[in-house]
Design an enzyme around this catalytic site. Structure first.
Site, mmCIF file in Angstrom:
data_model
loop_
_atom_site.group_PDB
_atom_site.id
_atom_site.type_symbol
_atom_site.label_atom_id
_atom_site.label_comp_id
_atom_site.label_asym_id
_atom_site.label_seq_id
_atom_site.Cartn_x
_atom_site.Cartn_y
_atom_site.Cartn_z
ATOM 1 N N HIS A 93 -9.943 -4.793 20.006
ATOM 2 C CA HIS A 93 -8.636 -5.277 20.453
ATOM 3 C C HIS A 93 -7.639 -4.146 20.223
ATOM 4 O O HIS A 93 -7.009 -4.060 19.175
ATOM 5 C CB HIS A 93 -8.238 -6.534 19.663
ATOM 6 C CG HIS A 93 -7.013 -7.200 20.186
ATOM 7 N ND1 HIS A 93 -6.118 -7.858 19.372
ATOM 8 C CD2 HIS A 93 -6.522 -7.312 21.438
ATOM 9 C CE1 HIS A 93 -5.128 -8.339 20.108
ATOM 10 N NE2 HIS A 93 -5.357 -8.019 21.366
ATOM 11 N N ASP A 125 -5.212 -3.223 26.058
ATOM 12 C CA ASP A 125 -5.499 -4.361 25.169
ATOM 13 C C ASP A 125 -6.953 -4.523 24.724
ATOM 14 O O ASP A 125 -7.198 -4.892 23.597
ATOM 15 C CB ASP A 125 -5.039 -5.647 25.865
ATOM 16 C CG ASP A 125 -4.910 -6.822 24.911
ATOM 17 O OD1 ASP A 125 -4.312 -6.660 23.827
ATOM 18 O OD2 ASP A 125 -5.400 -7.918 25.243
ATOM 19 N N LYS A 183 -8.538 -14.387 27.196
ATOM 20 C CA LYS A 183 -8.954 -14.253 25.803
ATOM 21 C C LYS A 183 -10.295 -14.930 25.542
ATOM 22 O O LYS A 183 -11.039 -14.510 24.645
ATOM 23 C CB LYS A 183 -7.873 -14.818 24.871
ATOM 24 C CG LYS A 183 -6.600 -13.968 24.841
ATOM 25 C CD LYS A 183 -6.863 -12.523 24.426
ATOM 26 C CE LYS A 183 -5.586 -11.749 24.201
ATOM 27 N NZ LYS A 183 -5.825 -10.315 23.923
ATOM 28 N N ARG A 191 5.303 -13.736 30.567
ATOM 29 C CA ARG A 191 4.277 -12.704 30.766
ATOM 30 C C ARG A 191 4.210 -12.218 32.211
ATOM 31 O O ARG A 191 4.548 -12.953 33.136
ATOM 32 C CB ARG A 191 2.898 -13.276 30.415
ATOM 33 C CG ARG A 191 2.725 -13.663 28.946
ATOM 34 C CD ARG A 191 2.224 -12.498 28.149
ATOM 35 N NE ARG A 191 1.983 -12.835 26.753
ATOM 36 C CZ ARG A 191 1.293 -12.060 25.930
ATOM 37 N NH1 ARG A 191 0.794 -10.911 26.359
ATOM 38 N NH2 ARG A 191 1.117 -12.412 24.675
ATOM 39 N N ARG A 202 -1.597 -19.858 24.150
ATOM 40 C CA ARG A 202 -2.956 -20.282 23.822
ATOM 41 C C ARG A 202 -2.941 -21.434 22.822
ATOM 42 O O ARG A 202 -1.984 -21.624 22.088
ATOM 43 C CB ARG A 202 -3.756 -19.108 23.237
ATOM 44 C CG ARG A 202 -4.128 -18.044 24.247
ATOM 45 C CD ARG A 202 -4.984 -16.948 23.626
ATOM 46 N NE ARG A 202 -4.320 -16.297 22.513
ATOM 47 C CZ ARG A 202 -4.586 -16.511 21.234
ATOM 48 N NH1 ARG A 202 -5.527 -17.385 20.891
ATOM 49 N NH2 ARG A 202 -3.936 -15.881 20.294
ATOM 50 N N LYS A 222 2.424 -1.161 19.504
ATOM 51 C CA LYS A 222 1.156 -0.754 20.115
ATOM 52 C C LYS A 222 1.343 -0.391 21.599
ATOM 53 O O LYS A 222 0.894 0.661 22.052
ATOM 54 C CB LYS A 222 0.113 -1.869 19.972
ATOM 55 C CG LYS A 222 -1.247 -1.525 20.553
ATOM 56 C CD LYS A 222 -2.252 -2.643 20.360
ATOM 57 C CE LYS A 222 -2.022 -3.770 21.340
ATOM 58 N NZ LYS A 222 -3.147 -4.709 21.418
ATOM 59 N N THR A 223 2.019 -1.275 22.339
ATOM 60 C CA THR A 223 2.226 -1.032 23.776
ATOM 61 C C THR A 223 3.122 0.180 23.989
ATOM 62 O O THR A 223 2.832 1.064 24.808
ATOM 63 C CB THR A 223 2.850 -2.273 24.446
ATOM 64 O OG1 THR A 223 2.009 -3.397 24.208
ATOM 65 C CG2 THR A 223 3.007 -2.075 25.941
ATOM 66 N N SER A 243 1.389 -7.962 17.057
ATOM 67 C CA SER A 243 2.641 -8.077 17.798
ATOM 68 C C SER A 243 3.806 -7.467 17.016
ATOM 69 O O SER A 243 3.950 -7.705 15.820
ATOM 70 C CB SER A 243 2.918 -9.559 18.076
ATOM 71 O OG SER A 243 4.106 -9.705 18.795
#
Length: 585
Positions: A267, A304, A248, A369, A103, A289-290, A285
């Site tokens: 988020h 997410d 996003k 990704r 991004r 979390k994942t 990051s």
């Protein structure tokens, strides 16, 4: 019903180009061979026609609209017409996003009209950079003219938010098959019946990412510009082909639209136990979390983006956008197995002959990704909705090594740590820096929020209070010393802690309070060594522990200065409560 040609029409031109449905190349090939266009008898279901097309006498050419194509059709388009698109050994589509592989937050702009000036968060710490209406329309016309110049464009009509009462209709107009497949995966896919009655979209994206903005246009700082106009419900992309800008950008729009309905946009990851207990996972990051929200004993609602309304919790998206760097079947089996036909692989490197992907290769970017539909995850809960969350888990990877492995938070502390959005990672080792670097991202997603962080925090507190959720701060980072001295808390211990939160075991545990941060920490958790629960026990150098603790507390205080003057509520009592919930020394 708003026609696609109306969507494509530039503001200074009354009508758009002549628009026909279908693939111009395929019709051309058939004609060259003296054959009629390929019959569509092999289709087993009726596919909705593109919305009614208005034809302009002034049009100079035809623009073919490829409307809500299937993944197989989009594969054909990408491989045939887009350089750098290949099928990998697992059946996924590998493609390249061009020069931009992430991004461009400094090139994102929001129209600051009268309403936005009052409602949105502007100034220090805010992700919202202003643009005026005139400049937006200039960029919009540039994008629309580029799309009009093409032989064909891809149009996706899809939904955001699995809560049927609060879903948003989005239309994405793009020039690349890869972008169309990406959004097919990431947004919620309508049925044929829903497409027939789709009507006017609530929000439209014009993705002309292959074409640059004019750098001499007012407010522009590069050849990239991602512009959002909330009043017009439109987004324009110029000068970047990175697909994440669309995902996003829409998340930012949801951060504006949903709170206006009293719905909290988050988020976060979200999963649900077999008894219906829902947990939200917040974390930047590297915090896990994942990893922690993906649990084979629980159903995945989403990885997410979520909404918390009076109906419960719902996923905003229809897919997952997972990082691929160093991906392995052992560490992340669900993501590994989801990379199959229909999945988009961005900027990965693969063997020229076997087409096997090397997930360790960072030569294009470290930000590789995979985008795939959520139903590719075997324990996904479809539809992606659940009851009100019981637990709100804030994850921090504390490389300073002074935060406890788990703390139970009161409401004010939950708001304080939610607004702070803290983690601390280690700077790149290539330049020899070994000191931890503190990172703060408001609401664990500062790049995407539209309103002031305290607005979301106040809504979170209200929802937690109303529906009886408990806040937790979980440190997945270091213990016994900072990075380089101590050791990272073992993942099996963190999993035991998360299990104890889910089961309710920690609600009845005995607690004691830490100094400085004033955190409530349990004295015992089944399967976790008791001595690690209070970080001071794990440090041999107690003076160094106290010094590091005070240093981190100082960083928290400094970060919070930008929010301290912002008043919540009529008498500002909530602001005072939140400030008091921070470190005291």
């Amino acid at each position: 019903m708003q026609s696609i040609s109306a969507s494509l029409a530039s503001l200074t031109r009354e009508t758009g180009p002549k628009v026909v449905k279908g693939d111009p190349a395929r019709k051309g090939e058939a004609a060259a061979n003296g054959a009629p266009p390929t019959p569509q008898k092999h289709h087993q279901h009726h596919h909705p026609a593109a919305p009614t097309i208005a034809v302009s006498d002034s049009s100079l050419k035809f623009t073919h609209v490829l409307y809500n194509l299937s993944p197989a059709e989009l594969y054909e388009q990408a491989i045939k017409y887009e350089k750098g698109s290949f099928i990998t050994s697992t059946g996924a589509l590998a493609t390249l996003s061009g020069a931009k592989t992430g991004r461009s937050p400094r090139d994102k702009r929001v129209v600051k009209d009268e309403a936005a000036a009052q409602e949105l968060w502007w100034g220090k710490g805010s992700p919202n950079i202003e643009i005026d209406e005139h400049t937006f329309l200039t960029n919009r016309e540039r994008a629309v003219d580029y799309l009009n110049s093409l032989d064909k464009v891809f149009v996706n009509d899809q939904f955001l938010n699995w809560d049927p009462e609060n879903r948003i209709k989005v239309r994405i107009i793009s020039a690349r098959a890869y972008h169309s497949l990406f959004m097919h995966n990431m947004c919620i896919r309508p049925t044929d019946e829903e497409l027939e009655s789709f009507g006017t979209p609530d929000f439209t994206i014009y993705n002309a990412g292959q074409f640059p903005c004019n750098r001499y246009t007012h407010y522009m700082t590069s050849s990239t510009s991602v512009d959002i106009n909330l009043a017009r419900r439109e987004m324009v992309i110029l000068g970047t082909q990175y697909a994440g800008e669309m995902k996003k950008g829409l998340f930012g729009v949801m951060h504006y639209l949903m709170p206006k309905r009293g719905i909290l946009s988050l988020h976060s990851g979200c999963n649900m136990g077999k008894d219906g207990d829902v947990a939200l996972f917040f974390g930047l990051s590297g915090t896990g979390k994942t990893t922690l929200s993906t649990d084979h004993n629980r159903l995945l609602i989403g990885d997410d983006e979520h909404c918390w309304s009076d109906n419960g919790v719902s996923n905003i998206e229809g897919g997952c956008y997972a990082k691929c760097i160093d991906l392995s079947q052992e560490k992340e089996p669900d993501i590994w197995n989801a990379i199959k036909f229909g999945t988009v692989l961005e900027n990965v490197v693969f063997d020229e002959h076997t087409r096997e992907v090397d997930y360790t290769d960072k030569s294009v970017t470290e930000n590789t990704r995979a985008a795939y539909p959520i139903e590719y995850i075997p324990n996904a809960k479809i539809p992606c909705v659940g009851p009100h969350p019981k637990n709100v888990i804030l994850l921090a990877c504390d490389a300073f090594g002074v935060l406890p492995p788990v703390s139970k938070l009161n409401l004010a502390q939950t708001m304080y740590h939610f607004i702070s959005g803290y983690t601390a990672l280690v700077a790149g080792t290539e330049d020899g820096i070994k000191e931890p670097q503190a990172t703060f991202s408001a609401c664990f997603g500062a790049a995407f929020i539209m309103l002031h962080p305290t607005k979301y925090a106040a809504m979170l507190a209200d929802k937690m209070q109303k529906y009886g959720a408990t806040g937790w701060l979980v440190n997945t980072g270091w213990s016994g010393g900072r990075y380089g001295v101590g050791k990272r808390i073992r993942l099996p211990y963190t999993r035991k802690i998360i299990d104890a939160i889910h089961s309710g075991e920690l609600l009845t545990a005995n607690y004691k309070k830490t100094e400085v941060f004033g955190l409530e920490i349990p004295t015992e958790i089944d399967g976790v060594p008791s001595e690690i629960l209070d970080p001071i026990n794990t440090w041999t150098d107690k003076a160094a522990y106290k010094e590091t603790l005070l240093r981190l507390a100082g960083l928290f205080k400094k970060n919070f200065e930008v929010f301290a003057s912002y008043k919540i509520g009529d008498d500002s009592s909530l602001t005072d409560e939140i400030l008091a919930a921070g470190p005291n020394f």
